[in-house]
Scaffold this active site. Sequence first.
Site, PDB file in Angstrom:
ATOM      1  N   LYS A  51     -10.750  -3.279  -3.108  1.00 14.49           N
ATOM      2  CA  LYS A  51     -11.588  -2.072  -3.186  1.00 14.49           C
ATOM      3  C   LYS A  51     -10.773  -0.877  -3.615  1.00 14.49           C
ATOM      4  O   LYS A  51     -11.266   0.033  -4.252  1.00 14.49           O
ATOM      5  CB  LYS A  51     -12.197  -1.764  -1.812  1.00 14.49           C
ATOM      6  CG  LYS A  51     -13.379  -2.622  -1.463  1.00 14.49           C
ATOM      7  CD  LYS A  51     -13.976  -2.156  -0.144  1.00 14.49           C
ATOM      8  CE  LYS A  51     -13.717  -3.177   0.924  1.00 14.49           C
ATOM      9  NZ  LYS A  51     -12.540  -2.898   1.726  1.00 14.49           N
ATOM     10  N   LYS A  87      -4.312  -9.112  -6.071  1.00 11.71           N
ATOM     11  CA  LYS A  87      -5.609  -9.529  -5.533  1.00 11.71           C
ATOM     12  C   LYS A  87      -6.693  -8.506  -5.885  1.00 11.71           C
ATOM     13  O   LYS A  87      -6.394  -7.333  -6.096  1.00 11.71           O
ATOM     14  CB  LYS A  87      -5.537  -9.745  -4.018  1.00 11.71           C
ATOM     15  CG  LYS A  87      -5.572  -8.488  -3.190  1.00 11.71           C
ATOM     16  CD  LYS A  87      -5.828  -8.806  -1.722  1.00 11.71           C
ATOM     17  CE  LYS A  87      -6.261  -7.559  -0.967  1.00 11.71           C
ATOM     18  NZ  LYS A  87      -7.669  -7.178  -1.208  1.00 11.71           N
ATOM     19  N   LYS A 141       0.819  -1.219   0.000  1.00 11.00           N
ATOM     20  CA  LYS A 141       0.000   0.000   0.000  1.00 11.00           C
ATOM     21  C   LYS A 141       0.846   1.260   0.000  1.00 11.00           C
ATOM     22  O   LYS A 141       0.420   2.290  -0.532  1.00 11.00           O
ATOM     23  CB  LYS A 141      -0.967  -0.010   1.188  1.00 11.00           C
ATOM     24  CG  LYS A 141      -2.048  -1.071   1.041  1.00 11.00           C
ATOM     25  CD  LYS A 141      -3.324  -0.744   1.777  1.00 11.00           C
ATOM     26  CE  LYS A 141      -4.406  -1.729   1.323  1.00 11.00           C
ATOM     27  NZ  LYS A 141      -5.692  -1.524   1.959  1.00 11.00           N
TER      28      LYS A 141
HETATM   29  P1  ATP Z   1      -8.703  -2.320   0.494  1.00  9.88           P
HETATM   30  O1  ATP Z   1      -8.184  -2.350  -0.913  1.00  9.88           O
HETATM   31  O2  ATP Z   1      -9.290  -0.999   0.910  1.00  9.88           O
HETATM   32  O3  ATP Z   1      -7.706  -2.877   1.500  1.00  9.88           O
HETATM   33  P2  ATP Z   1      -9.934  -4.903   0.333  1.00  9.88           P
HETATM   34  O4  ATP Z   1     -10.630  -5.251  -0.918  1.00  9.88           O
HETATM   35  O5  ATP Z   1      -8.567  -5.456   0.548  1.00  9.88           O
HETATM   36  O6  ATP Z   1      -9.956  -3.319   0.470  1.00  9.88           O
HETATM   37  P3  ATP Z   1     -10.617  -5.238   3.121  1.00  9.88           P
HETATM   38  O7  ATP Z   1     -11.701  -4.395   3.712  1.00  9.88           O
HETATM   39  O8  ATP Z   1      -9.202  -4.826   3.372  1.00  9.88           O
HETATM   40  O9  ATP Z   1     -10.889  -5.349   1.545  1.00  9.88           O
HETATM   41  O10 ATP Z   1     -10.790  -6.741   3.601  1.00  9.88           O
HETATM   42  C1  ATP Z   1     -12.035  -7.278   4.046  1.00  9.88           C
HETATM   43  C2  ATP Z   1     -11.944  -8.799   4.086  1.00  9.88           C
HETATM   44  O11 ATP Z   1     -11.948  -9.322   2.750  1.00  9.88           O
HETATM   45  C3  ATP Z   1     -10.685  -9.338   4.738  1.00  9.88           C
HETATM   46  O12 ATP Z   1     -11.007 -10.491   5.472  1.00  9.88           O
HETATM   47  C4  ATP Z   1      -9.795  -9.700   3.565  1.00  9.88           C
HETATM   48  O13 ATP Z   1      -8.868 -10.717   3.878  1.00  9.88           O
HETATM   49  C5  ATP Z   1     -10.830 -10.183   2.556  1.00  9.88           C
HETATM   50  N1  ATP Z   1     -10.372  -9.995   1.176  1.00  9.88           N
HETATM   51  C6  ATP Z   1      -9.985  -8.811   0.622  1.00  9.88           C
HETATM   52  N2  ATP Z   1      -9.658  -8.988  -0.665  1.00  9.88           N
HETATM   53  C7  ATP Z   1      -9.832 -10.308  -0.934  1.00  9.88           C
HETATM   54  C8  ATP Z   1      -9.667 -11.108  -2.109  1.00  9.88           C
HETATM   55  N3  ATP Z   1      -9.237 -10.556  -3.241  1.00  9.88           N
HETATM   56  N4  ATP Z   1      -9.951 -12.423  -2.039  1.00  9.88           N
HETATM   57  C9  ATP Z   1     -10.393 -12.969  -0.883  1.00  9.88           C
HETATM   58  N5  ATP Z   1     -10.571 -12.282   0.259  1.00  9.88           N
HETATM   59  C10 ATP Z   1     -10.306 -10.960   0.239  1.00  9.88           C
HETATM   60 MG    MG Z   2      -7.465  -4.848   2.238  1.00  7.90          MG
END
Ligand code: ATP
Ligand code: MG
Length: 333
Positions: free
Chosen positions: A197, A194, A111
């Site tokens: 968001k 991955k 990040k």
């Molecule tokens: P950001 O990019 O803001 O970090 P994010 O998509 O990574 O958002 P988070 O809110 O950080 O989402 O994570 C919420 C949950 O979703 C956590 O348990 C994380 O491990 C899971 N998660 C996030 N991205 C993935 C993915 N690509 N595949 C499976 N699980 C995910």
């Molecule tokens: Mg995340």
Amino acid sequence: MARIFSGIQPTGIAHLGNYLGAIQNWVALQEGNEGIYCLVDLHAITVWQDPHALRAQTRTNAALLMACGIDPSRSILFHQSAVHAHARLAWIFNCVARFGWLNRMTQFKDKAGKDREAVSTGLFVYPNLMAADILAYHATEVPVGDDQSQHLELANDIAQKFNHDYETEFFPVIHPRIIGGTARIMSLRDGAKKMSKSDTSDQSRINLTDDNDTIAQKIRRAKTDPADLPDHPEKLEGRPEARNLVGIFAALADITQAEVLRLHGNQGFGHLKEQLTALVVEKLTPIREETNRLAADPTHIDTILQQGAARAAAIANPIVAEAERLVGMLPAA
Ligand code: ATP
Ligand code: MG
């Protein structure tokens, strides 16, 4: 009955990776356990968020979680900033965790990117707050995607160091609940990243609120490679985009990757993508409709979150007060 804690950042709208890697497990684990599910807005502001968007996204993601099956009369659903115990315990953990430990966190490296001097100090200590989120409830089961496994190991290191430094066994061991094939859904634009968001490309993910045309268009444009799909999962090695689409298909259809390839192997991606679109649309249509229904009444969502916060605080406040006492602080009142 175990106490479950997990959270999601209102940095955007929850996507298919969040659903398959985390949210669907939260829903399943409500049965027979005590579920505590949190919109982690304090985590979200480790990267600047537009205040209006942050408020809106916190409500929309709360509505989404309920639409996915989180039942706020059974589980506790709330926003992190409303329960001050998280920030209080995080401060103590800032003083327990070692700089070198945080310096090894791959999420921080990802990040922060190249310009580490310019990121917030909050982004660096993010894992300490995450440890506090879980340990403020003495939660032992944490269902997350595998991108969070390093942070959970760190949370256990922090708990052990606290217990050691203050000669106590106050904090329990945390068990990650990271579930196999769906623990890491990849970006639709780049099989090495991955789904996130915070990815700047909306084409990289399927948001749980995307309409059917958007879903179809994103899957149609999803990156693939020139070869046909193989007839066996072992041959997906070195083909991350193909592996990702097959993995998402298998998860949604609740079949194995081998079965997906029995149906779609030895041909191009067209047929697989068409069927995958139908599966995603079938899964997300009721979730989107229920989210829209709930989101039409933001006051009701705020009330649910505030009631959840009161229940969460009733558990976390005495635990964090005891941690403060163990450290040597006088009682607050
Ligand atoms: P950001 O990019 O803001 O970090 P994010 O998509 O990574 O958002 P988070 O809110 O950080 O989402 O994570 C919420 C949950 O979703 C956590 O348990 C994380 O491990 C899971 N998660 C996030 N991205 C993935 C993915 N690509 N595949 C499976 N699980 C995910
Ligand atoms: Mg995340």
